[in-house]
Scaffold this motif. Structure first.
Motif, PDB file in Angstrom:
ATOM      1  N   ARG A  63       1.841  36.780  58.287  1.00 52.38           N
ATOM      2  CA  ARG A  63       0.398  36.696  59.404  1.00 52.38           C
ATOM      3  C   ARG A  63      -0.415  36.798  58.840  1.00 52.38           C
ATOM      4  O   ARG A  63      -1.725  37.108  59.410  1.00 52.38           O
ATOM      5  CB  ARG A  63       1.385  36.986  60.809  1.00 52.38           C
ATOM      6  CG  ARG A  63       2.098  36.342  61.344  1.00 52.38           C
ATOM      7  CD  ARG A  63       2.701  36.688  62.757  1.00 52.38           C
ATOM      8  NE  ARG A  63       3.102  38.394  62.778  1.00 52.38           N
ATOM      9  CZ  ARG A  63       4.531  38.634  62.634  1.00 52.38           C
ATOM     10  NH1 ARG A  63       5.254  37.133  62.964  1.00 52.38           N
ATOM     11  NH2 ARG A  63       5.298  39.663  63.057  1.00 52.38           N
ATOM     12  N   LYS A  64      -0.660  38.178  58.727  1.00 52.66           N
ATOM     13  CA  LYS A  64      -1.542  39.492  57.784  1.00 52.66           C
ATOM     14  C   LYS A  64      -2.421  38.819  56.558  1.00 52.66           C
ATOM     15  O   LYS A  64      -3.782  39.339  56.137  1.00 52.66           O
ATOM     16  CB  LYS A  64      -1.137  40.488  57.470  1.00 52.66           C
ATOM     17  CG  LYS A  64      -1.220  41.237  58.448  1.00 52.66           C
ATOM     18  CD  LYS A  64      -0.332  43.266  58.878  1.00 52.66           C
ATOM     19  CE  LYS A  64      -0.503  43.745  59.831  1.00 52.66           C
ATOM     20  NZ  LYS A  64      -0.248  45.345  59.380  1.00 52.66           N
ATOM     21  N   LEU A  65      -1.825  37.648  55.531  1.00 52.01           N
ATOM     22  CA  LEU A  65      -2.350  37.997  54.072  1.00 52.01           C
ATOM     23  C   LEU A  65      -1.785  36.100  53.684  1.00 52.01           C
ATOM     24  O   LEU A  65      -2.392  35.690  53.139  1.00 52.01           O
ATOM     25  CB  LEU A  65      -1.762  38.575  53.304  1.00 52.01           C
ATOM     26  CG  LEU A  65      -2.576  38.320  52.331  1.00 52.01           C
ATOM     27  CD1 LEU A  65      -3.520  39.079  52.190  1.00 52.01           C
ATOM     28  CD2 LEU A  65      -1.471  39.281  51.436  1.00 52.01           C
ATOM     29  N   LEU A  66      -0.926  36.048  54.078  1.00 54.01           N
ATOM     30  CA  LEU A  66      -0.349  35.025  52.918  1.00 54.01           C
ATOM     31  C   LEU A  66      -0.305  33.165  53.063  1.00 54.01           C
ATOM     32  O   LEU A  66      -0.651  32.030  52.789  1.00 54.01           O
ATOM     33  CB  LEU A  66       1.136  34.613  52.330  1.00 54.01           C
ATOM     34  CG  LEU A  66       1.354  36.306  51.681  1.00 54.01           C
ATOM     35  CD1 LEU A  66       2.441  36.227  51.857  1.00 54.01           C
ATOM     36  CD2 LEU A  66       1.088  36.679  50.315  1.00 54.01           C
ATOM     37  N   ALA A  67      -0.462  33.553  54.960  1.00 55.42           N
ATOM     38  CA  ALA A  67      -0.583  32.061  55.454  1.00 55.42           C
ATOM     39  C   ALA A  67      -2.177  32.285  56.041  1.00 55.42           C
ATOM     40  O   ALA A  67      -1.923  32.613  56.779  1.00 55.42           O
ATOM     41  CB  ALA A  67       0.194  31.639  55.921  1.00 55.42           C
ATOM     42  N   ASN A  68      -2.283  30.853  56.237  1.00 59.97           N
ATOM     43  CA  ASN A  68      -3.456  30.634  56.846  1.00 59.97           C
ATOM     44  C   ASN A  68      -3.115  29.356  58.549  1.00 59.97           C
ATOM     45  O   ASN A  68      -2.710  28.811  58.091  1.00 59.97           O
ATOM     46  CB  ASN A  68      -4.410  29.183  56.636  1.00 59.97           C
ATOM     47  CG  ASN A  68      -5.558  29.114  57.446  1.00 59.97           C
ATOM     48  OD1 ASN A  68      -5.788  29.434  58.029  1.00 59.97           O
ATOM     49  ND2 ASN A  68      -6.671  28.300  56.699  1.00 59.97           N
ATOM     50  N   PRO A  69      -3.001  30.174  59.664  1.00 57.75           N
ATOM     51  CA  PRO A  69      -2.342  29.607  60.349  1.00 57.75           C
ATOM     52  C   PRO A  69      -2.894  28.115  61.626  1.00 57.75           C
ATOM     53  O   PRO A  69      -2.321  27.504  62.113  1.00 57.75           O
ATOM     54  CB  PRO A  69      -2.048  30.724  61.154  1.00 57.75           C
ATOM     55  CG  PRO A  69      -3.408  32.002  61.112  1.00 57.75           C
ATOM     56  CD  PRO A  69      -3.180  31.625  59.970  1.00 57.75           C
ATOM     57  N   VAL A  70      -4.421  28.547  60.674  1.00 61.05           N
ATOM     58  CA  VAL A  70      -4.801  27.201  61.045  1.00 61.05           C
ATOM     59  C   VAL A  70      -4.220  25.587  60.287  1.00 61.05           C
ATOM     60  O   VAL A  70      -4.408  24.440  60.849  1.00 61.05           O
ATOM     61  CB  VAL A  70      -6.996  26.933  61.198  1.00 61.05           C
ATOM     62  CG1 VAL A  70      -7.034  25.779  61.486  1.00 61.05           C
ATOM     63  CG2 VAL A  70      -7.149  27.974  61.268  1.00 61.05           C
ATOM     64  N   ILE A  71      -3.855  25.536  59.420  1.00 61.10           N
ATOM     65  CA  ILE A  71      -3.392  24.665  58.836  1.00 61.10           C
ATOM     66  C   ILE A  71      -2.752  25.104  58.050  1.00 61.10           C
ATOM     67  O   ILE A  71      -0.864  24.151  57.459  1.00 61.10           O
ATOM     68  CB  ILE A  71      -4.618  24.398  57.206  1.00 61.10           C
ATOM     69  CG1 ILE A  71      -4.842  25.619  56.325  1.00 61.10           C
ATOM     70  CG2 ILE A  71      -5.786  24.109  57.865  1.00 61.10           C
ATOM     71  CD1 ILE A  71      -5.266  24.717  55.449  1.00 61.10           C
ATOM     72  N   GLN A  72      -1.526  26.078  58.147  1.00 56.71           N
ATOM     73  CA  GLN A  72      -0.074  26.282  56.863  1.00 56.71           C
ATOM     74  C   GLN A  72       1.151  26.797  58.056  1.00 56.71           C
ATOM     75  O   GLN A  72       0.228  27.707  59.375  1.00 56.71           O
ATOM     76  CB  GLN A  72      -1.038  27.674  56.015  1.00 56.71           C
ATOM     77  CG  GLN A  72      -1.231  26.743  54.944  1.00 56.71           C
ATOM     78  CD  GLN A  72      -1.458  28.030  53.857  1.00 56.71           C
ATOM     79  OE1 GLN A  72      -1.991  28.567  54.212  1.00 56.71           O
ATOM     80  NE2 GLN A  72      -1.496  27.662  52.345  1.00 56.71           N
ATOM     81  N   ASN A  73       2.423  26.428  58.177  1.00 55.23           N
ATOM     82  CA  ASN A  73       3.564  27.079  58.355  1.00 55.23           C
ATOM     83  C   ASN A  73       3.877  28.129  57.319  1.00 55.23           C
ATOM     84  O   ASN A  73       3.737  27.556  56.125  1.00 55.23           O
ATOM     85  CB  ASN A  73       4.533  25.756  58.715  1.00 55.23           C
ATOM     86  CG  ASN A  73       3.904  25.270  60.100  1.00 55.23           C
ATOM     87  OD1 ASN A  73       3.293  25.125  61.403  1.00 55.23           O
ATOM     88  ND2 ASN A  73       3.788  23.963  60.362  1.00 55.23           N
TER      89      ASN A  73
END
Lengths: 79, 79
Positions: A63-73
């Motif tokens: 949530r804080k760094l590794l994934a981009n919630p707009v395009i990634q799960n």
């Protein structure tokens, strides 16, 4: 130490140019019968915590760094 | 269609700057107790073949295109 696998994938419908170009290149090399090719990013992280806490930490890392919630799960699992 | 997971990892001893920088950044965000962080590349490939043939094809894809044998190992598995 708990070893955690963090798997970061593109959401459905999001373009995957790396996957598409890999498929094209494989076909140009003569490989036949290739369907969808999907590129996925994985991090293997060692965390000094119980498996339960390590999973919670890894989800927070996403949530804080590794994934981009707009395009990634993301998916987190103990290895 | 057989779904194959191709997992491409750096060989032991090969520098993993992406993993190292991810670890550093996670620590700078306040995460504690992080050991090694390893970055891994995964391709999910659908192949129109039996599982046995699809695995052989995927191994050939690694040798011909996806993996660099100098610095990377690959693992192929049916999903």
């Amino acid at each position: 130490m708990t070893s955690i696998e963090i798997r970061i994938e593109l959401k459905k419908g999001v373009a995957d140019p790396e996957g598409k170009n890999t498929k094209k290149t494989l076909e140009s090399l003569g490989f036949q019968g290739i369907g969808d090719v999907k590129s996925v990013k994985v991090f293997e992280v060692e965390i000094d915590a119980t498996p339960e806490d390590a999973i919670k930490m890894a989800e927070e890392m996403c949530r804080k760094l590794l994934a981009n919630p707009v395009i990634q799960n993301y998916k987190v699992a103990v290895m």
